[in-house]
Scaffold this motif. Sequence first.
Motif, PDB file in Angstrom:
ATOM      1  N   LYS A 123       0.833  -1.205   0.000  1.00 62.31           N
ATOM      2  CA  LYS A 123       0.000   0.000   0.000  1.00 62.31           C
ATOM      3  C   LYS A 123       0.867   1.254   0.000  1.00 62.31           C
ATOM      4  O   LYS A 123       1.997   1.248   0.476  1.00 62.31           O
ATOM      5  CB  LYS A 123      -0.944   0.001   1.200  1.00 62.31           C
ATOM      6  N   GLN A 124       0.307   2.331  -0.562  1.00 60.68           N
ATOM      7  CA  GLN A 124       1.033   3.584  -0.668  1.00 60.68           C
ATOM      8  C   GLN A 124       0.610   4.582   0.400  1.00 60.68           C
ATOM      9  O   GLN A 124       1.322   5.526   0.673  1.00 60.68           O
ATOM     10  CB  GLN A 124       0.831   4.176  -2.061  1.00 60.68           C
ATOM     11  N   ASN A 125      -0.589   4.386   0.985  1.00 57.30           N
ATOM     12  CA  ASN A 125      -1.037   5.180   2.127  1.00 57.30           C
ATOM     13  C   ASN A 125      -1.941   4.298   2.977  1.00 57.30           C
ATOM     14  O   ASN A 125      -2.151   3.127   2.678  1.00 57.30           O
ATOM     15  CB  ASN A 125      -1.730   6.480   1.685  1.00 57.30           C
ATOM     16  N   ASP A 126      -2.501   4.842   4.049  1.00 57.19           N
ATOM     17  CA  ASP A 126      -3.255   4.033   5.003  1.00 57.19           C
ATOM     18  C   ASP A 126      -4.540   3.445   4.437  1.00 57.19           C
ATOM     19  O   ASP A 126      -4.943   2.346   4.808  1.00 57.19           O
ATOM     20  CB  ASP A 126      -3.588   4.864   6.248  1.00 57.19           C
ATOM     21  N   LYS A 127      -5.199   4.147   3.538  1.00 54.86           N
ATOM     22  CA  LYS A 127      -6.480   3.687   3.009  1.00 54.86           C
ATOM     23  C   LYS A 127      -6.348   3.038   1.634  1.00 54.86           C
ATOM     24  O   LYS A 127      -7.350   2.803   0.974  1.00 54.86           O
ATOM     25  CB  LYS A 127      -7.459   4.855   2.931  1.00 54.86           C
ATOM     26  N   ASP A 128      -5.156   2.740   1.213  1.00 55.60           N
ATOM     27  CA  ASP A 128      -4.917   2.212  -0.129  1.00 55.60           C
ATOM     28  C   ASP A 128      -5.179   0.708  -0.164  1.00 55.60           C
ATOM     29  O   ASP A 128      -4.522  -0.060   0.505  1.00 55.60           O
ATOM     30  CB  ASP A 128      -3.474   2.498  -0.538  1.00 55.60           C
ATOM     31  N   THR A 129      -6.187   0.306  -0.954  1.00 56.38           N
ATOM     32  CA  THR A 129      -6.435  -1.123  -1.160  1.00 56.38           C
ATOM     33  C   THR A 129      -6.563  -1.470  -2.633  1.00 56.38           C
ATOM     34  O   THR A 129      -6.671  -2.643  -2.971  1.00 56.38           O
ATOM     35  CB  THR A 129      -7.726  -1.569  -0.454  1.00 56.38           C
ATOM     36  N   GLY A 130      -6.557  -0.471  -3.514  1.00 54.86           N
ATOM     37  CA  GLY A 130      -6.826  -0.763  -4.909  1.00 54.86           C
ATOM     38  C   GLY A 130      -5.869  -0.145  -5.896  1.00 54.86           C
ATOM     39  O   GLY A 130      -6.161  -0.114  -7.091  1.00 54.86           O
ATOM     40  N   SER A 131      -4.731   0.346  -5.448  1.00 52.85           N
ATOM     41  CA  SER A 131      -3.780   0.917  -6.395  1.00 52.85           C
ATOM     42  C   SER A 131      -3.179  -0.200  -7.240  1.00 52.85           C
ATOM     43  O   SER A 131      -3.288  -1.387  -6.916  1.00 52.85           O
ATOM     44  CB  SER A 131      -2.685   1.682  -5.662  1.00 52.85           C
ATOM     45  N   ALA A 132      -2.535   0.177  -8.317  1.00 54.05           N
ATOM     46  CA  ALA A 132      -1.977  -0.809  -9.242  1.00 54.05           C
ATOM     47  C   ALA A 132      -0.966  -1.747  -8.569  1.00 54.05           C
ATOM     48  O   ALA A 132      -1.054  -2.968  -8.770  1.00 54.05           O
ATOM     49  CB  ALA A 132      -1.353  -0.104 -10.443  1.00 54.05           C
ATOM     50  N   PRO A 133      -0.033  -1.261  -7.748  1.00 55.72           N
ATOM     51  CA  PRO A 133       0.898  -2.204  -7.108  1.00 55.72           C
ATOM     52  C   PRO A 133       0.201  -3.215  -6.204  1.00 55.72           C
ATOM     53  O   PRO A 133       0.568  -4.396  -6.177  1.00 55.72           O
ATOM     54  CB  PRO A 133       1.832  -1.303  -6.302  1.00 55.72           C
TER      55      PRO A 133
END
Length: 89
Positions: A16-26
């Motif tokens: 994840k890239q931040n605390d709420k990130d669940t759907g970014s490409a990585p």
Amino acid sequence: MTITKETKKGLIDTFKQNDKDTGSAPVQIAILTGRINLLTDHFKIHKKDHNSRHGLLKLVSQRRKLLEYLKRENSEDYKEILDRLNLRK
């Protein structure tokens, strides 16, 4: 052949890239890679499971598209995720 909740949460926490990130490409690429690895192990035992093989090909195609998007948008993240997931390109 599904990925467990604990494994999925671990992958999300790792990429994840931040605390709420669940759907970014990585994150999506990491989850798809986990599912692909599970299916690959499944096929070592069940060689004639052609329906699941079709699903595997869909997952690989989806991951490839996400990798191409990531390469276009952010080449540094692309190189990092290839190294962290031991993918070859």
